[in-house]
Design an enzyme around this catalytic site. Structure first.
Site, PDB file in Angstrom:
ATOM      1  N   CYS A  36       0.797  -1.234   0.000  1.00  0.00           N
ATOM      2  CA  CYS A  36       0.000   0.000   0.000  1.00  0.00           C
ATOM      3  C   CYS A  36       0.829   1.284   0.000  1.00  0.00           C
ATOM      4  O   CYS A  36       0.498   2.243  -0.700  1.00  0.00           O
ATOM      5  CB  CYS A  36      -0.917   0.068   1.213  1.00  0.00           C
ATOM      6  SG  CYS A  36      -1.301  -1.484   1.981  1.00  0.00           S
ATOM      7  N   ARG A  76       6.223 -11.593   5.283  1.00  0.00           N
ATOM      8  CA  ARG A  76       5.538 -11.520   6.569  1.00  0.00           C
ATOM      9  C   ARG A  76       6.038 -12.665   7.435  1.00  0.00           C
ATOM     10  O   ARG A  76       6.096 -13.804   6.968  1.00  0.00           O
ATOM     11  CB  ARG A  76       4.020 -11.680   6.381  1.00  0.00           C
ATOM     12  CG  ARG A  76       3.430 -10.578   5.554  1.00  0.00           C
ATOM     13  CD  ARG A  76       1.945 -10.781   5.360  1.00  0.00           C
ATOM     14  NE  ARG A  76       1.425  -9.763   4.466  1.00  0.00           N
ATOM     15  CZ  ARG A  76       0.178  -9.728   4.024  1.00  0.00           C
ATOM     16  NH1 ARG A  76      -0.680 -10.662   4.395  1.00  0.00           N
ATOM     17  NH2 ARG A  76      -0.227  -8.770   3.221  1.00  0.00           N
ATOM     18  N   HIS A 115      -4.588  -1.041  -5.383  1.00  0.00           N
ATOM     19  CA  HIS A 115      -5.190  -0.029  -4.523  1.00  0.00           C
ATOM     20  C   HIS A 115      -5.969   0.925  -5.392  1.00  0.00           C
ATOM     21  O   HIS A 115      -5.433   1.458  -6.368  1.00  0.00           O
ATOM     22  CB  HIS A 115      -4.105   0.691  -3.715  1.00  0.00           C
ATOM     23  CG  HIS A 115      -3.451  -0.230  -2.748  1.00  0.00           C
ATOM     24  ND1 HIS A 115      -2.310  -0.918  -3.049  1.00  0.00           N
ATOM     25  CD2 HIS A 115      -3.839  -0.637  -1.515  1.00  0.00           C
ATOM     26  CE1 HIS A 115      -2.002  -1.701  -2.021  1.00  0.00           C
ATOM     27  NE2 HIS A 115      -2.903  -1.559  -1.085  1.00  0.00           N
TER      28      HIS A 115
END
Ligand SMILES: [Zn+2]
Ligand SMILES: [Zn+2]
Length: 636
Positions: free
Chosen positions: A332, A361, A383
């Site tokens: 993002c 992650r 996005h």
């Protein structure tokens, strides 16, 4: 006392009557099948004494709660058998899971398949003994003393963390466990079971803790169901993407490189490229712009975005020249910087930024699983920045996109909406607006959905799309998240029709989700036999003798010229052997080349499913497969 049943009827009983007696008074079948009961909304044991008016619903194997009670009780029976065979074993936790149960056990011997057989036999004895499950509530100190005497150090550790003054303990004969319950009335209920396998599991899923042995089992109310389940399991095992990934030379995950980090081999990387090219084209068609952000960004930016406070434990960090950087766990932030790089007007919106973004992650090593749970993966992430007026149309556009893409792979799916979690940013008002927008979009398209309370992302609520694969398993892939918070934090603006500055709304969305994970799902969905357009190798050319090698090469060249993906096998092996191998590789088409084909400019066509399709000219073959080999173009 008055007992009210789900159908609204009620009956009078003497105070002190047990649930078993009440079930008996209604019918012997109900008494036999009831595993536990819901009393005023709380699940309790059948031998519970009732002493005042209440609502009662009996729970059987037909109810979700009943299945859990049954499987959880099965794990106690297994644990009791383990303790009889290994008195030194210490027990950790033993919950029910989907289709079965497990128990994490600390025992010095490594438990193998023969041992599982012995444990199963001991379980059979325990079942035939029909030992009642009985509940006791002990003061905390007493419970600690009890489990210390038994050498159950994990139980002691768990009791020490409890906030309550009392501890619920269950006994079945000489076996005792700390447990909230409830359980089935006695061990005789767990007649149909099977122990499946063992795996290593760190205590509390933390790799710094001791590795325990997790014993997996399954149990059913009926022998037929157990058999059907084992057949399903066998089918899933054959399709296991880790096994097929190795056999088809698609990918590997090497301890040496790092757990949860996928290495894509040539055929797997090709498979990914095909899928990614398909996605890029479909995104461009839908007015998305392709962008690319860096792999790491300054830690300060992650503080601004809220990831530092809300997502730090899942992130990797590194320091270069005294500046701290965070490896991106999401795409993002860079997209917002692109938005901010110019003054935006309402005429520019919506802006749809698409990135095949690789993120990292941190996942605990205990939960890593092939391509399904990894530490580094690529998302088909986008996005969308839009005005409030455009929000509904944008969400519905994404839902249509999901529908079209899922149809390409033949997936059925269902949708769920996840709401605000405890750890989150943004105002209550924004959360409500965002949640309503997602609900409204689904309702406008007549799509049914389920609500998952508290399951949203930290910055906004989301729609989750859950796929059903060829053997009926469910997979979460696409998500649409509505976010008012990040545009606020990054002070994103556009000039509205009124000439004033306004804040855009941001949608985070993925269609396939993690490409890596989706490929894992696809491998199992197709059992490795990908449709021809997706197959890394579409055609394999097999020569009968060396004499046809040159012609085989020219056939390969002609097919590659068409953009087809081709391999050849010119080895000095029997043709039957070469065909068998190509079929194991699940190549859709095999072209067999002998003297006759070489002389006439033909190819003998074999298909992986229906075998010999006879000889045709090379041109005929090319025209015949052209459509099948082309990536699907979704009609809109
Ligand atoms: Zn229990
Ligand atoms: Zn995002």
């Amino acid at each position: 006392m008055k007992i009210t049943f789900p159908d609204g009827t009620s009956r009078d009983y003497d105070a002190g009557t047990t649930l078993t007696q009440i079930a008996q008074s209604i019918g012997s079948r109900l008494a036999r099948e009831s595993l536990a009961a819901m009393v005023n909304g709380a699940l309790v044991d059948m031998n519970t004494l009732l002493d005042e008016d209440c609502e009662v619903r009996f729970v059987t194997f037909k109810d979700e709660e009943g299945v859990d009670v049954f499987r959880h009780s099965s794990s106690h029976v297994m644990a009791q058998a383990v303790k009889r065979l290994y008195p030194e074993a210490a027990l950790a936790i033993g919950p029910p899971i989907e289709d079965g149960f497990y128990y994490d056990i600390d025992v010095s011997e490594s438990i193998n398949e023969d041992d599982l057989k012995r444990i199963e036999e001991e379980m059979a004895r325990i079942v035939s003994e029909k030992i009642p499950f009985t509940r006791e509530v002990l003061p905390r100190e007493k419970a600690i003393e009890l489990f210390e005497q038994l050498g159950e150090s994990y139980k002691v550790e768990m009791i020490n963390e409890l906030a309550d003054d009392t501890v619920s303990v269950y006994r079945q004969g000489d076996f005792v466990d700390m447990c909230m319950g409830p359980h089935v009335p006695d061990t005789g209920y767990v007649k149909v079971y099977k122990l499946l396998h063992t795996a290593g599991a760190y205590w509390r899923g933390d790799e710094h803790n001791k590795m325990l042995q997790r014993l997996y089992g399954t149990s059913w109310s009926d022998k037929k169901d157990l058999k059907a389940y084992l057949t399903r399991l066998e089918e899933a095992r054959k399709r296991d993407h880790r096994k097929l990934g190795r056999e088809l030379e698609l990918f590997s995950i090497e301890e040496e490189a790092g757990a949860g980090l996928v290495i894509w081999h040539p055929k797997g990387a090709l498979l990914r490229m095909i899928l990614e090219d398909f996605e890029k084209k479909e995104h461009l068609k839908r007015g998305y712009q392709i962008v690319m952000g860096p792999q790491m960004l300054k830690a300060d930016l992650w503080k601004k975005s809220g990831h530092w406070d809300n997502y730090r434990e899942n992130m990797y960090f590194t320091e270069v020249e005294g500046t701290q950087y965070g490896i991106k766990p999401m795409n993002c932030v860079a997209h917002m910087l692109i938005y901010k790089s110019a003054i935006r007007s309402y005429r520019d919106l919506p802006l749809r930024y698409f990135e095949l973004g690789t993120v990292h992650r941190h996942e605990k090593s205990g939960v890593l699983h092939g391509l399904f749970r990894v530490r580094g993966f690529t998302q088909d992430d986008a996005h969308i920045l839009c005005t409030p007026d455009q929000l509904n149309t944008e969400i519905r556009g994404i839902i249509t996109f999901v529908r079209d893409v899922m149809a390409v792979f033949g997936f059925e799916y269902k949708m769920e909406i996840s709401t605000r979690p405890e750890k989150s940013i943004g105002s209550e008002e924004d959360w409500n607006r965002a949640t309503d927008a997602l609900k409204q979009a689904l309702e406008d398209d007549g799509i049914e959905y389920k609500i998952n309370e508290g399951d949203g992302a930290f910055y906004g609520p989301k729609i989750d799309v859950i796929l059903k694969d060829a053997i009926g398993r469910m997979w979460q892939c696409a998500t649409v998240q509505c976010d008012f918070a990040l545009p606020e934090r990054f002070e994103l603006e556009y000039v509205g029709t009124d000439g004033e500055r306004h804040r855009p709304i941001m949608l985070h969305r993925v269609i396939l989700g993690s490409i890596d994970r989706f490929l894992g799902v696809l491998i199992e969905h197709y059992a490795g036999a990908f449709p021809a357009w997706l197959s890394p190798v579409q055609v394999k050319i097999l020569t009968i003798t060396d004499r046809s090698a040159n012609y085989a090469r020219s056939v390969a060249e002609a097919l590659r010229e068409e953009g087809f993906r081709v391999e050849f096998d010119l080895r000095n092996e029997k043709i039957g052997y070469k065909i068998r191998e190509a079929r194991l590789e699940k190549v859709p088409y095999m072209l067999v080349i002998g003297d006759k084909e070489a002389e006439t400019g033909a190819v003998a066509v074999r298909h992986r499913e229906d075998g010999d399709r006879g000889a045709v000219s090379l041109d005929e073959f090319i025209e015949g497969v052209r459509d099948e080999f082309a990536p699907p173009a979704i009609k809109r």
